[in-house]
Design a protein around this motif. Structure first.
Motif, PDB file in Angstrom:
ATOM      1  N   GLY A 139      48.909  49.163  39.049  1.00  0.00           N
ATOM      2  CA  GLY A 139      48.637  47.954  38.286  1.00  0.00           C
ATOM      3  C   GLY A 139      49.511  47.796  37.059  1.00  0.00           C
ATOM      4  O   GLY A 139      50.726  47.876  37.167  1.00  0.00           O
TER       5      GLY A 139
ATOM      6  N   CYS B 114      48.977  38.057  43.483  1.00  0.00           N
ATOM      7  CA  CYS B 114      49.049  39.519  43.450  1.00  0.00           C
ATOM      8  C   CYS B 114      48.650  40.124  44.799  1.00  0.00           C
ATOM      9  O   CYS B 114      47.743  39.646  45.467  1.00  0.00           O
ATOM     10  CB  CYS B 114      48.138  40.058  42.356  1.00  0.00           C
TER      11      CYS B 114
ATOM     12  N   ARG C  32      42.964  46.049  42.048  1.00  0.00           N
ATOM     13  CA  ARG C  32      43.338  45.843  40.651  1.00  0.00           C
ATOM     14  C   ARG C  32      42.140  45.731  39.712  1.00  0.00           C
ATOM     15  O   ARG C  32      42.301  45.628  38.498  1.00  0.00           O
ATOM     16  CB  ARG C  32      44.264  44.643  40.498  1.00  0.00           C
TER      17      ARG C  32
ATOM     18  N   LEU D  89      47.897  43.469  45.046  1.00  0.00           N
ATOM     19  CA  LEU D  89      47.189  44.736  44.819  1.00  0.00           C
ATOM     20  C   LEU D  89      45.707  44.584  45.131  1.00  0.00           C
ATOM     21  O   LEU D  89      45.014  43.799  44.481  1.00  0.00           O
ATOM     22  CB  LEU D  89      47.362  45.190  43.368  1.00  0.00           C
TER      23      LEU D  89
ATOM     24  N   GLN E  40      51.937  55.112  40.234  1.00  0.00           N
ATOM     25  CA  GLN E  40      50.897  54.131  39.927  1.00  0.00           C
ATOM     26  C   GLN E  40      49.831  54.834  39.090  1.00  0.00           C
ATOM     27  O   GLN E  40      48.875  55.386  39.641  1.00  0.00           O
ATOM     28  CB  GLN E  40      50.293  53.585  41.219  1.00  0.00           C
TER      29      GLN E  40
ATOM     30  N   ASP F 225      44.997  38.686  36.397  1.00  0.00           N
ATOM     31  CA  ASP F 225      44.523  38.369  37.751  1.00  0.00           C
ATOM     32  C   ASP F 225      45.422  37.272  38.330  1.00  0.00           C
ATOM     33  O   ASP F 225      44.984  36.147  38.571  1.00  0.00           O
ATOM     34  CB  ASP F 225      43.060  37.908  37.685  1.00  0.00           C
TER      35      ASP F 225
ATOM     36  N   CYS G 103      44.676  46.234  36.659  1.00  0.00           N
ATOM     37  CA  CYS G 103      45.531  45.298  35.938  1.00  0.00           C
ATOM     38  C   CYS G 103      44.656  44.414  35.073  1.00  0.00           C
ATOM     39  O   CYS G 103      43.586  43.967  35.503  1.00  0.00           O
ATOM     40  CB  CYS G 103      46.365  44.441  36.892  1.00  0.00           C
TER      41      CYS G 103
END
Lengths: 272, 391
Positions: free
Chosen positions: B71, B31, B36, B33, B19, B27, B24
């Motif tokens: 991400g 998701c 992010r 994560l 990672q 959005d 990221c």
């Protein structure tokens, strides 16, 4: 004249209609007569907010037999049709259309997945029309355009419909690569009858033409009643309400040949 | 535990999931994560330490794949990956060890693919996976920019560039409750865009994403209908699609016919190793790293800066996780008739759906294992399966 509340348009469940309503629905100022036939005037305009509210049923609760339903076939089925048609071109004239049964089965499997209530027993018919026509109904004897008429005529018995070559398609799909249109009167059979005071044929022998007679009486009396033009993108189609509808194809403004796949219920389905 | 007492059944390393940043640029509403928004990125020293640790460990036996993921890997410049390749070349085969065959894979949301990326991917023969959920009306419902706009058009631009460069790629599409109504439309989308390799993920309940549209009633039946229809389309069409779930389920069914239980990668300790941008590492399900739980705290088992992978084996956290995961597998074996096709499920789903690794059925396994097995068994006739099993 102003549009009256009548039959509404609905999107079939599990069908994604890409076109926004404002681009899909147009209205005009009624019909023009040409001989015994009636054709839509070409002064199309977008629907007003009030008209759109009267015409569109945004409910997603399911298919309704009382609405005109928008639906469609996927691109892979359309491609399959054209592939079959291409193979047919190489066959001698009048030869059996090989692969049509399989195509029909695949169409039925697709409709079954979508849980659409299409007629379980129906014929497939493909109608090709030239661009620029205000009707896609052609009198097979005279080659004249027939104009607006009832599909699934409200009085005719199935046998009489067959004999009179009366329009019986309950659903149609645009097989072409260009948008086409269905022109439609948004009133139910009962509303049309009420407006012209026509209660039906006097005897069985008139039954086949009674739908046409009713439609023509309506347009003769109410020529300025607005018609609705529904734009159908490639692959899209319609399913008429169970009580039938006054409608016609419309290829004005098109550049390519119009090709529609029609679903015609077996004669036993309707009893007049 | 000292390295010389390393338990040999760990590994071999199959996937090294790195990672490089938690950030990221999108959005997406499903998701999982949690970080992010964070623009942290993996420092060169961490990168160096990861590969030093990996190649000096006994986990590497033959070949493995480095997956750059989670991400969005492409928010980092290409230079970062050029450095990574140099570091790998430096440590791979060093100190008299065998040279390992290392392949690279980038799982991307696709919006940042440009010609420069295509050249880099092509030059280094990197496997590319693009996340796209099918046609725009399905994709844009969930996969959005940080301003809430749909991303389909931009992803399609990336796919167009990959196709122009003749770079093979696979697609991962997340199935939601909505998409189960559209197998034909999804199939048309893959055909139209020449997508030959495909995997369907399901909208999972993980980390901060605590509710899935696939938890609604009748989802199992709808999922089976979807997969059945999609199977028919793939098999009747003239367009070749290699669908991951069909392939893996057929393989599992054939294994079961030979009385072999498939191994779940996610339950094999250190078969998958995940490392975040700070050098923290974990094993089992890759999604665990970055998430946390009241029971275990975070799921990191160590940090490459100070810990070898071998040393993490003696940590109380690893032992507790291993014990609980093994107990979950044992319970699956004892209670689930599909165990012979599955091997024990995915730990991350068990934990975040059931609250414990030592548990059994999840929504994830109902859909991705049970439903899939039902579909494949219905589609493939028994004599053909038996014949295939014997061959």
């Amino acid at each position: 004249m102003e549009l009256e509340a009548g039959v509404r348009i609905r999107v079939a469940p599990r069908f994604h209609a890409r076109l926004a309503w404002q681009d899909r629905i147009l209205l005009n100022s009624g019909v023009s007569a040409s001989g015994p036939a009636f054709f839509p005037r070409h002064d199309w305009r977008p629907a007003s907010a009030l008209e759109a509210a009267m015409l569109i049923d945004a409910s997603v609760s399911g298919q309704s037999t009382e609405a005109l339903t928008l639906l469609g076939i996927p691109a892979h089925l359309r491609a399959k049709w054209w592939s079959l048609a291409g193979q047919q071109e190489d066959s001698p004239s009048g030869a059996e259309f090989h692969g049509l049964d399989e195509f029909a089965r695949e169409l039925a499997a697709y409709a079954s997945f979508k849980r659409w209530q299409l007629p379980s027993d129906c014929k497939l018919q493909v109608i090709a029309s030239r661009p620029g026509q205000s009707s896609t109904r052609v009198d097979t004897a005279s080659s004249e355009l027939q104009g607006l008429d009832f599909n699934c005529a409200p009085f005719a018995t199935p046998g009489a419909q067959e004999a009179a070559n009366s329009p019986r398609a309950i659903a149609g799909f645009n097989l072409g690569d260009e948008a086409t249109s269905l022109v439609w009167l948004n009133l139910s059979t009962a509303q049309v009858r009420e407006r012209v005071g026509y209660s039906g044929p006097r005897n069985d022998s008139d039954a086949a033409d009674s739908g046409t007679a009713l439609a023509h009486r309506f347009f003769a009396a109410l020529a300025d009643y607005p018609l609705v033009r529904i734009v159908l993108e490639p692959g899209e189609g319609y399913l008429l309400p169970e009580g039938g509808a006054v409608c016609d194809g419309y290829t004005v403004g098109k550049r390519e040949v119009d090709v529609m796949l029609l679903l015609i219920p077996a004669p036993t389905r309707r009893s007049g | 535990m000292p390295a010389d007492k390393f338990t040999p059944f760990l590994g071999p390393l199959d996937l090294l999931v790195l990672q490089p940043t938690p950030f990221c640029n999108l959005d997406c509403s499903y998701c999982y994560l949690p970080d992010r928004d964070s623009k942290k990125k993996m420092a060169p020293a961490v990168l160096e330490r990861i590969f030093e640790r990996v190649f000096s460990s006994s986990l590497v036996r033959g070949q493995f794949t480095v997956v750059w993921h989670a991400g969005e890997p492409m928010v980092l410049p290409i230079g970062f990956y050029q450095d990574a390749l140099r570091i790998i070349a430096k440590y791979n085969g060093a100190n008299g060890r065998d040279h390992a065959a290392v392949t690279h894979s980038i799982q991307t949301n696709g919006v940042l693919i440009d010609r420069e990326w295509c050249d880099f991917i092509e030059r280094n023969q990197i496997s590319i996976g693009v996340s796209i959920d099918g046609p725009d009306f399905l994709h844009d419902t969930f996969r959005k920019t940080r301003r809430g706009a749909g991303t389909h058009r931009r992803v399609m631009n990336g796919i167009r560039l990959l196709n122009e460069h003749e770079i093979p790629f696979h697609v991962i599409s997340v199935l939601t409750g909505e998409s189960l109504d559209y197998p034909d439309e999804l199939y048309d989308f893959y055909v139209e865009n020449e997508i030959h390799q495909l995997g369907f993920n399901v909208e999972e309940v993980e980390g901060p994403h605590q509710k899935s549209s696939l938890q609604a009633g009748e989802i199992f039946e709808r999922y089976v209908r979807f997969m059945s229809r999609f199977f028919d389309l793939v098999n009747q069409g003239g367009f070749e699609i290699q669908m991951r779930e069909f392939g893996s389920t057929i393989a599992a069914v054939l294994q079961a016919a030979r009385d072999e239980v498939p191994l779940s990668h996610e339950t094999a300790p250190f078969g998958i190793v995940s490392v975040d941008c700070d050098g923290n590492f974990s094993t089992f399900s890759p999604e665990l790293l970055g998430l946390s739980s009241p029971h275990y705290g975070d799921f990191a088992l160590g940090n490459v800066e100070r810990d070898s992978f071998e040393s993490a084996v003696s940590s109380s956290k690893f032992l507790a996780m291993s014990r609980d995961i093994a107990e979950g597998i044992r319970r699956c074996q004892a209670t689930c008739e599909y165990f012979r096709f599955c091997g024990g499920g995915a730990p991350v789903n068990k934990y975040f759906e059931n609250g414990s690794f030592a548990s059994t059925e999840t929504m994830f396994c109902r859909l991705t294992r049970k439903a899939m097995v039902d579909v494949i068994l219905e589609k493939l006739d028994r004599p053909a399966l038996d014949a295939a099993a014997k061959s």
